[in-house]
Design a protein around this motif. Structure first.
Motif, PDB file in Angstrom:
ATOM      1  N   ALA A 264      -3.241  17.037  45.897  1.00 31.62           N
ATOM      2  CA  ALA A 264      -3.890  17.336  47.170  1.00 31.62           C
ATOM      3  C   ALA A 264      -4.607  16.111  47.713  1.00 31.62           C
ATOM      4  CB  ALA A 264      -4.868  18.493  46.984  1.00 31.62           C
ATOM      5  N   GLU A 265      -4.335  15.788  48.953  1.00 32.86           N
ATOM      6  CA  GLU A 265      -5.042  14.685  49.607  1.00 32.86           C
ATOM      7  C   GLU A 265      -6.384  15.134  50.175  1.00 32.86           C
ATOM      8  OE1 GLU A 265      -2.451  12.997  52.507  1.00 32.86           O
ATOM      9  OE2 GLU A 265      -0.989  12.284  51.015  1.00 32.86           O
ATOM     10  N   GLN A 266      -6.517  16.455  50.343  1.00 32.36           N
ATOM     11  CA  GLN A 266      -7.764  17.046  50.822  1.00 32.36           C
ATOM     12  C   GLN A 266      -7.854  18.451  50.244  1.00 32.36           C
ATOM     13  OE1 GLN A 266      -7.009  16.795  55.001  1.00 32.36           O
ATOM     14  NE2 GLN A 266      -5.740  18.640  55.066  1.00 32.36           N
ATOM     15  N   ASP A 267      -8.980  19.080  50.345  1.00 31.76           N
ATOM     16  CA  ASP A 267      -9.091  20.456  49.883  1.00 31.76           C
ATOM     17  C   ASP A 267      -8.033  21.298  50.599  1.00 31.76           C
ATOM     18  OD1 ASP A 267     -11.214  19.537  48.467  1.00 31.76           O
ATOM     19  OD2 ASP A 267     -12.747  20.688  49.531  1.00 31.76           O
ATOM     20  N   THR A 268      -7.212  22.029  49.821  1.00 29.72           N
ATOM     21  CA  THR A 268      -6.040  22.716  50.373  1.00 29.72           C
ATOM     22  C   THR A 268      -5.986  24.156  49.888  1.00 29.72           C
ATOM     23  OG1 THR A 268      -4.799  20.626  50.364  1.00 29.72           O
ATOM     24  CG2 THR A 268      -3.522  22.658  50.587  1.00 29.72           C
ATOM     25  N   LYS A 269      -5.835  25.070  50.812  1.00 35.78           N
ATOM     26  CA  LYS A 269      -5.674  26.480  50.458  1.00 35.78           C
ATOM     27  C   LYS A 269      -4.216  26.724  50.057  1.00 35.78           C
ATOM     28  CE  LYS A 269      -5.877  29.754  53.587  1.00 35.78           C
ATOM     29  NZ  LYS A 269      -6.389  30.725  54.570  1.00 35.78           N
ATOM     30  N   THR A 270      -4.015  27.215  48.850  1.00 39.04           N
ATOM     31  CA  THR A 270      -2.665  27.423  48.335  1.00 39.04           C
ATOM     32  C   THR A 270      -2.474  28.881  47.925  1.00 39.04           C
ATOM     33  OG1 THR A 270      -3.238  26.896  46.028  1.00 39.04           O
ATOM     34  CG2 THR A 270      -2.604  25.056  47.464  1.00 39.04           C
ATOM     35  N   ALA A 271      -1.209  29.255  47.785  1.00 36.79           N
ATOM     36  CA  ALA A 271      -0.860  30.610  47.368  1.00 36.79           C
ATOM     37  C   ALA A 271       0.228  30.563  46.315  1.00 36.79           C
ATOM     38  CB  ALA A 271      -0.388  31.430  48.567  1.00 36.79           C
ATOM     39  N   LEU A 272       0.133  31.497  45.373  1.00 38.08           N
ATOM     40  CA  LEU A 272       1.182  31.685  44.371  1.00 38.08           C
ATOM     41  C   LEU A 272       2.127  32.755  44.872  1.00 38.08           C
ATOM     42  CD1 LEU A 272       0.936  29.837  42.106  1.00 38.08           C
ATOM     43  CD2 LEU A 272      -1.200  31.000  41.731  1.00 38.08           C
ATOM     44  N   VAL A 273       3.414  32.459  44.847  1.00 41.56           N
ATOM     45  CA  VAL A 273       4.446  33.385  45.309  1.00 41.56           C
ATOM     46  C   VAL A 273       5.269  33.837  44.118  1.00 41.56           C
ATOM     47  CG1 VAL A 273       6.400  33.705  46.873  1.00 41.56           C
ATOM     48  CG2 VAL A 273       4.529  32.172  47.512  1.00 41.56           C
ATOM     49  N   SER A 274       5.571  35.118  44.075  1.00 47.72           N
ATOM     50  CA  SER A 274       6.249  35.727  42.919  1.00 47.72           C
ATOM     51  C   SER A 274       7.745  35.487  42.968  1.00 47.72           C
ATOM     52  CB  SER A 274       5.971  37.229  42.900  1.00 47.72           C
ATOM     53  OG  SER A 274       6.456  37.830  44.102  1.00 47.72           O
ATOM     54  N   ILE A 275       8.156  34.243  42.850  1.00 47.69           N
ATOM     55  CA  ILE A 275       9.578  33.887  42.862  1.00 47.69           C
ATOM     56  C   ILE A 275       9.736  32.562  42.146  1.00 47.69           C
ATOM     57  CG2 ILE A 275       9.799  32.436  44.924  1.00 47.69           C
ATOM     58  CD1 ILE A 275      11.921  35.545  44.352  1.00 47.69           C
ATOM     59  N   GLY A 276      10.901  32.317  41.560  1.00 48.92           N
ATOM     60  CA  GLY A 276      11.148  31.043  40.910  1.00 48.92           C
ATOM     61  C   GLY A 276      12.617  30.873  40.604  1.00 48.92           C
ATOM     62  N   TYR A 277      12.931  29.868  39.793  1.00 53.11           N
ATOM     63  CA  TYR A 277      14.348  29.630  39.507  1.00 53.11           C
ATOM     64  C   TYR A 277      14.933  30.729  38.642  1.00 53.11           C
ATOM     65  CZ  TYR A 277      12.716  27.317  35.148  1.00 53.11           C
ATOM     66  OH  TYR A 277      12.129  27.020  33.949  1.00 53.11           O
ATOM     67  N   GLY A 278      14.068  31.535  37.982  1.00 51.77           N
ATOM     68  CA  GLY A 278      14.574  32.692  37.244  1.00 51.77           C
ATOM     69  C   GLY A 278      15.119  33.772  38.143  1.00 51.77           C
TER      70      GLY A 278
END
Length: 365
Positions: A264-278
């Protein structure tokens, strides 16, 4: 929740686009590889106006018959054994014949006159250099099949039809047209031709012949390099979705995920998403990859994928999404936006691969 939503109306729409582009040709709609990952059972009802379907394996052909498909089924790699040839006869499946063993089986065990297996697609290697008889062996093979009572469809496959200007296209077209003329002049005027896949349907309208074989365009993906699916009036038949399961703010200087690839270059609001390579989302995507978040107020936001994709989750930047409405929001991995063609570019692959390698974990709707 992880979901794969199939839109039969989009498939029917895309089939109608094929029929508009090739109004004088029969349509063999390709449903191999579980209908390019869309599910044969979900797709077949949307293809009722096709003249037949194409599959790669006998197992796929038998599944289609079990699901009630009673029109033409083309086994595009043909029977792999004499036992499969016998099963093809039993279930009225039309086969490609592309090399000597298959020719021998067809001449040894000839179906009844009213059998669909009496129609064979004899494959000519015009430059793809995978399957097919060459110029010297095709004519005698075709003559022996015709003399044995088979109805013939000469077929081949483009190597570069997506790129209209590639020089091999003109060569393959010329070779195919010359051979079809020879067969009609020396064996039978009733021999049919099938040259064009999805890309050929778009790029070579003057060479559609008797049968066209659309595949990827039926599912809403662009088959050519110089026109988008939207420009071709194709509708995506699949929406791949998930949801936001957690939120956090990452401080400037902190990294995210395996390998700490994104910082992060600055404070960043992030989210976890229920998906992946599986689930089938590509593990490696570039910095342009994004998803669409539809929040609880039904507002849409374009959100970048950040950090490395894991087996079960991805992280996205939701700085633009109002905080109170982000949790549990719907996330579109591909569908209308981003289109699967875009995701494929971000992953350095093609839409075919992304669609075909989806796992069984997402719920199918």
């Amino acid at each position: 929740m992880r979901t794969i939503t199939i839109k039969p109306a989009a498939i029917t729409h895309n089939l109608n686009q094929v029929k508009a582009l090739a109004p004088k040709s029969n349509v063999l709609a390709m449903v191999k590889a579980n209908a390019y990952g869309h599910g044969v059972a979900a797709v077949l009802p949307a293809l009722q106006q096709a003249d037949g379907i194409g599959v790669a394996t006998l197992r796929e052909a038998l599944e289609a018959r079990q699901l009630g498909w009673d029109k033409t089924i083309g086994l595009i790699e043909g029977a792999f054994t004499i036992d499969e040839w016998q099963q093809a006869i039993e279930h009225d499946i039309s086969c490609v014949i592309h090399h000597a063993p298959q020719l021998a089986w067809a001449l040894e065990q000839i179906p009844a006159a009213d059998s669909a297996t009496r129609v064979v697609w004899i494959k000519y290697n015009t430059g793809m250099n995978r399957l097919g008889f060459n110029e010297q062996t095709l004519v005698p093979a075709a003559k022996s099949l015709h003399d044995a009572g088979y109805q013939l469809i000469l077929t081949t496959h483009f190597a570069n039809a997506d790129d209209r200007s590639h020089p091999l296209n003109a060569m393959q077209i010329q070779r195919f047209n010359d051979m079809l003329s020879i067969l009609r002049e020396t064996i039978s005027h009733d021999i049919k031709g099938s040259l064009c896949n999805s890309a050929g349907i778009v790029n070579f309208p003057e060479h559609h012949h008797d049968w066209v074989r659309p595949g990827i365009m039926l599912y809403g993906s662009a088959p050519v390099i110089d026109q988008s699916a939207h420009e071709l009036n194709l509708q995506p038949a699949m929406e791949f979705g998930a949801q936001i399961i957690a939120l956090q703010t990452v401080s400037a200087g902190d990294a995210i995920g395996y390998g700490s690839r994104w910082t992060a270059e600055q404070d960043t609001k992030t989210a976890l998403v229920s998906i992946g390579y599986g689930d089938g989302y590509p593990r490696v995507v570039n910095e342009d990859a994004y998803v669409t978040v539809i929040d609880t107020n039904n507002e849409s936001y374009r959100c970048a994928v950040i950090g490395r994709v894991a087996m079960d989750m991805i992280v996205i930047d939701v700085s633009a999404v109002p905080g109170s409405s982000a949790l549990n929001s719907k996330v579109i991995l591909w569908g209308d936006a981003p289109h699967v063609d875009e995701v494929a570019v971000h992953a350095g692959t093609i839409s075919y691969e992304l669609l075909c390698r989806l796992s069984l974990r997402p719920q199918r709707l």
